[in-house]
Design a protein around this motif. Sequence first.
Motif, PDB file in Angstrom:
ATOM      1  N   GLU B 374       0.729  -1.141   0.060  1.00 36.62           N
ATOM      2  CA  GLU B 374      -0.014  -0.013   0.021  1.00 36.62           C
ATOM      3  C   GLU B 374       0.949   1.138  -0.152  1.00 36.62           C
ATOM      4  O   GLU B 374       0.700   2.113  -0.905  1.00 36.62           O
ATOM      5  N   LEU B 375       1.938   1.230   1.008  1.00 35.20           N
ATOM      6  CA  LEU B 375       2.706   2.433   1.060  1.00 35.20           C
ATOM      7  C   LEU B 375       3.376   2.573  -0.295  1.00 35.20           C
ATOM      8  O   LEU B 375       3.589   3.624  -0.904  1.00 35.20           O
ATOM      9  N   ALA B 376       3.875   1.332  -0.833  1.00 39.03           N
ATOM     10  CA  ALA B 376       4.810   1.488  -1.959  1.00 39.03           C
ATOM     11  C   ALA B 376       3.931   2.116  -3.360  1.00 39.03           C
ATOM     12  O   ALA B 376       4.422   2.915  -4.091  1.00 39.03           O
ATOM     13  N   GLN B 377       2.517   1.795  -3.263  1.00 36.04           N
ATOM     14  CA  GLN B 377       1.449   2.303  -4.364  1.00 36.04           C
ATOM     15  C   GLN B 377       1.381   3.706  -4.034  1.00 36.04           C
ATOM     16  O   GLN B 377       1.367   4.868  -5.142  1.00 36.04           O
ATOM     17  N   THR B 378       1.202   4.098  -2.747  1.00 33.07           N
ATOM     18  CA  THR B 378       0.748   5.460  -2.519  1.00 33.07           C
ATOM     19  C   THR B 378       1.872   6.512  -2.594  1.00 33.07           C
ATOM     20  O   THR B 378       1.807   7.612  -3.161  1.00 33.07           O
ATOM     21  N   GLU B 379       2.928   6.020  -2.194  1.00 33.01           N
ATOM     22  CA  GLU B 379       4.181   6.840  -2.343  1.00 33.01           C
ATOM     23  C   GLU B 379       4.593   7.238  -3.962  1.00 33.01           C
ATOM     24  O   GLU B 379       5.246   8.005  -4.294  1.00 33.01           O
ATOM     25  N   LYS B 396      16.512  -3.356  -3.991  1.00 33.36           N
ATOM     26  CA  LYS B 396      15.451  -3.551  -3.019  1.00 33.36           C
ATOM     27  C   LYS B 396      14.260  -3.022  -3.365  1.00 33.36           C
ATOM     28  O   LYS B 396      13.033  -3.444  -3.345  1.00 33.36           O
ATOM     29  N   GLY B 397      14.385  -1.585  -4.227  1.00 33.82           N
ATOM     30  CA  GLY B 397      13.392  -0.926  -4.549  1.00 33.82           C
ATOM     31  C   GLY B 397      12.621  -1.531  -5.498  1.00 33.82           C
ATOM     32  O   GLY B 397      11.144  -1.718  -5.191  1.00 33.82           O
ATOM     33  N   SER B 398      13.195  -2.063  -6.656  1.00 37.95           N
ATOM     34  CA  SER B 398      12.538  -2.591  -7.666  1.00 37.95           C
ATOM     35  C   SER B 398      11.844  -3.908  -7.462  1.00 37.95           C
ATOM     36  O   SER B 398      10.740  -4.347  -7.727  1.00 37.95           O
ATOM     37  N   ARG B 399      12.446  -4.565  -6.339  1.00 34.22           N
ATOM     38  CA  ARG B 399      12.090  -5.689  -5.764  1.00 34.22           C
ATOM     39  C   ARG B 399      10.599  -5.519  -5.266  1.00 34.22           C
ATOM     40  O   ARG B 399       9.711  -6.436  -5.504  1.00 34.22           O
ATOM     41  N   THR B 400      10.602  -4.735  -4.344  1.00 35.91           N
ATOM     42  CA  THR B 400       9.439  -4.408  -3.604  1.00 35.91           C
ATOM     43  C   THR B 400       8.114  -4.096  -4.615  1.00 35.91           C
ATOM     44  O   THR B 400       7.135  -4.462  -4.759  1.00 35.91           O
ATOM     45  N   ARG B 401       8.648  -3.206  -5.478  1.00 38.56           N
ATOM     46  CA  ARG B 401       7.656  -2.850  -6.625  1.00 38.56           C
ATOM     47  C   ARG B 401       7.191  -4.028  -7.521  1.00 38.56           C
ATOM     48  O   ARG B 401       6.280  -4.335  -7.672  1.00 38.56           O
ATOM     49  N   GLU B 402       8.134  -4.885  -7.954  1.00 36.22           N
ATOM     50  CA  GLU B 402       7.911  -5.976  -8.683  1.00 36.22           C
ATOM     51  C   GLU B 402       6.717  -7.068  -7.855  1.00 36.22           C
ATOM     52  O   GLU B 402       5.909  -7.500  -8.190  1.00 36.22           O
ATOM     53  N   THR B 403       7.229  -7.300  -6.959  1.00 32.36           N
ATOM     54  CA  THR B 403       6.544  -8.015  -5.868  1.00 32.36           C
ATOM     55  C   THR B 403       5.103  -7.596  -5.875  1.00 32.36           C
ATOM     56  O   THR B 403       4.181  -8.245  -6.104  1.00 32.36           O
TER      57      THR B 403
END
Lengths: 563, 412
Positions: B374-379, B396-403
């Motif tokens: 949620e945080l990743a999307q809203t940010e 790390k960033g892209s991983r979170t995003r890809e996830t």
Amino acid sequence: MLQEEEDLSLTIAHIVQKLKGSRLYSQLERQAWHQGNMLQEETDLSVIIAHIVQKLRSSRLSTQLGFQASVSLQKPEIKLESLKEDIKEFFRITGWEKKLQNAVYSELTVFPLPRHPAAPPEHLKEPLVYMRKAQGSWEKRILKSLNSMCTELSIPLARKRPVVEQKELLNKWNEMGTDEPDLSLFRPVYAPKDFLEVLINLRNPNYENGDHLNLRTHLGLIQVPLKVKYISELKDYFIELSLNTGQLGIDDATQVPPELFENEHVRLGQKVLAEQDSAAAQQYVRQGSPTALRAELWALILNVSNQPEDLLYYEQLKSNVIQHDLLVDSLIYKDVKLTASNDDYYFVFEDYLYQVLLCFSRDTSVLGHFAYNSASPPKSYIRGKLGMEDYAVFYPPNGVIPFHGFSMYVAPLCFLYHEPSKLYQIFREMYVRFFFRLHSISSHHSGIVSLCFLFETLLQTHLPQLFYHLREIGAQPLRISFKWMVRAFSGYLATDQLLLLWDRILGYNSLEILAVLAAAVFAFRAVNLMEVTSLAAAEAVLADLSTLKVMPLLQIFLFATVT
Amino acid sequence: MASKVKWVTDIEKSVLINNFEKRGWVQVTENEDWNFYWMSVQTIRNVFSLEAGYRLSDDQIVNHFPNHYELTRKDLMVKNIKRYRKELEKEGSPLAEKDENGKYIYLDFVPVTFMLPADYNLFVEEFRKSPSSTWIMKPCGKAQGKGIFLINKLSQIKKWSRDSKTSSFVSQSSKEAYVISLYISNPLLIGGRKFDLRLYVLVSTYRPLRCYVYKLGFCRFCTVKYTPSTSELDNMFVMIINFHGGGLVNNLRLYLESTRGKEVTGKLFDENGNYFAESSLWGCVCPVMNNDKHCFECYGYDIIIDDKLKPWLIEVNASPSLTSSTANDRILKYNLINDTLNIVVPNGEIPDCKWNKSPPKEVLGNYEILCDEELAQTEGAERDLRNRSGPSIGLKGSRTRETGKTALTTWK
């Protein structure tokens, strides 16, 4: 050959001359001054040079330099007409001059300044007679205790192992910790608190019947007059720890941007390593050593190079351990089990500790340090020849009888070196430079007596209320801090903090920082300590030091407290 | 005043009970009304089984997800990871990048693994490529080192081959499913000892994915000295089971940086210096997990580091041991539970599983956000762009995003 030796002493004279301008030298000089032994400078210098030349002449380095010099003769750039200059230049370019410089520096650091050339050697060990005597009778007590344990358990001091046993030990060399021999009958020869009692009873006979003026005002346990630094002198001495100087252990905290200090400091450290200069490394670690560079920096300062010969030497020590069983082995074993094996951080290095400590006990090169240690190696006589010097041997071979907690001097070093032979050399060097002073009675400024006196003086002067309160409730502060200092805080602080502290020991070539830290810890917990009403309660307040951050404590105590 | 949380547990551990009592919660039995049940995995199986027909109400939460085995059963974990890799590859994700040897750069964090008997032929093919290697056999359903053995000859596992002549005579149970993984034969040794690393990850919800990694973990050292020779294979049990406790991850870092240098050590830890970059695991399991709003789960990761300082994920455990062997160990586990409860039971009040499960930063304690969709999307995209610039941060960033992305595409 004659030519070469002359060359060597010339080069050494040159290096000594160079180092004379350095900060370390002026410190050494000041130290000599305090002891009232300032000689006329020129004689002083030539005595030093003669001494160092003497020592280095028999060293491996000297042989290597001779060999390199003869090899260099094949080179076209070495000309007969300017032989001396060309060889010197060759040494400079190839880095051999640096190695010689480091060796000279190492001698200068370890060895005390020669006093008057005519002074007897025991003055080098300890100039004060009553200190020498006290150390002598302490040694007798230790030996007596060791002997009575031998008799009680009817165990010989040493015996040759049968071949089967030798093989067995060789096989489990790397996992001695899995062995669980019954050591319940063995007990440590002494513990720090026994030693403290001895120090408390030290007296200077010159003061016995006279005026106690000096000491009547000293309310601590140590009752001998010693010159220790005032806080103003400490500030001057530890100037690199001041508030305005960047400091690992403070300025590398996560909230501080690394651009401010850490990055530059690491770059500088890499440069120091590239230069391979002991003196520079020593100066550098006063501001703390980056974790990744520490192992190499310490090796450079201690002049440990881990050459194939060193490895061979270590292997020889190991085979000595395999061949003979000594009573001290059981003491070492017991000590590791009692201390490091129970430590959450060090238990994993148990096997390394056995290896290093067993080899250490066989290492006769350690005997060399007794030239400047107030202690003397105990002697043992071949059966039936008691008292006959011709039949005397040093026991244990290195002359050092381990006490409760001894293995903690090695344990933190296991975090830096994973090769046993290098770990061993570093430990031996640390011992003969520093740690021996923590369990010998002497008037040396880094000796344990001076540290105790410095600690008590600092507390009494700067936290008089706290000092008085603790004394009144029967909790003399030294009774709590003594064990910290004897172990150089090993096993009390978190490992990263301990290494930061030892950085400064190496950097200042002095153990005085231990007394300052001990006082700083009391200052830090002063509020809680003011509320306690018993020794046990005070001990409880100070039981866990593992959360302390060493550098801020030292900095605040030395520089940020109004004095 | 609000009424007290009523708790039950079938794991009598002081680190749990002390935490419940500290909050003033009230102990009840499982047959009474309860709000909070810390249960073993066996119990959760019964609770969620069809026969039980148990329905949790809004004020009840439990410490397991119904199908946690997707992650914690060795065979399913491997299956999920393999599937995830393929998906990422299909999408052309940068995470699926391979090196010159055809190995995944980022996704190769589990030792080469096959299922037996299902993958027997594939395994044989792989085994023949490097016949001198050692493999470790683990039964799929068992935990805590039970039934594990090492093999280095094909003959040792003949009975799992499909066309085995004897197979008809072998009872079904002895041919039970195993996973076979390449044994990490070059483990990093400290003080000459092999060790593994235990880290904790808390998942408070799978949809959206919100998980946290615990900043503190510990190393477990073998009591027996490690020797790579296969004659010592019999000592395996001792090595895996008889662990000493203790030693914090910070000290591991100190040791590694001191003896190996900063650069290699840096690869093991993320830019904050706290934990291993293993978060992509969540991408693998997310799609298949049943998100039940009554559930949270605290996982224990077992990681082995090899002598090149590459971490290998060996196992994920949904019921990490709460037994403590030393004072430090007890403090660590007590705090772990304390911080876990602060996140999943806000303010220690009667839970309401409809809450949005995004606790304020102050209550995280030693937990750090590992992934928050949620945080990743809203940010927004701006942060993503920034994150992508640096190599380690980018990972790390892209991983979170890809996830998040993978998960979303699957769930729509």
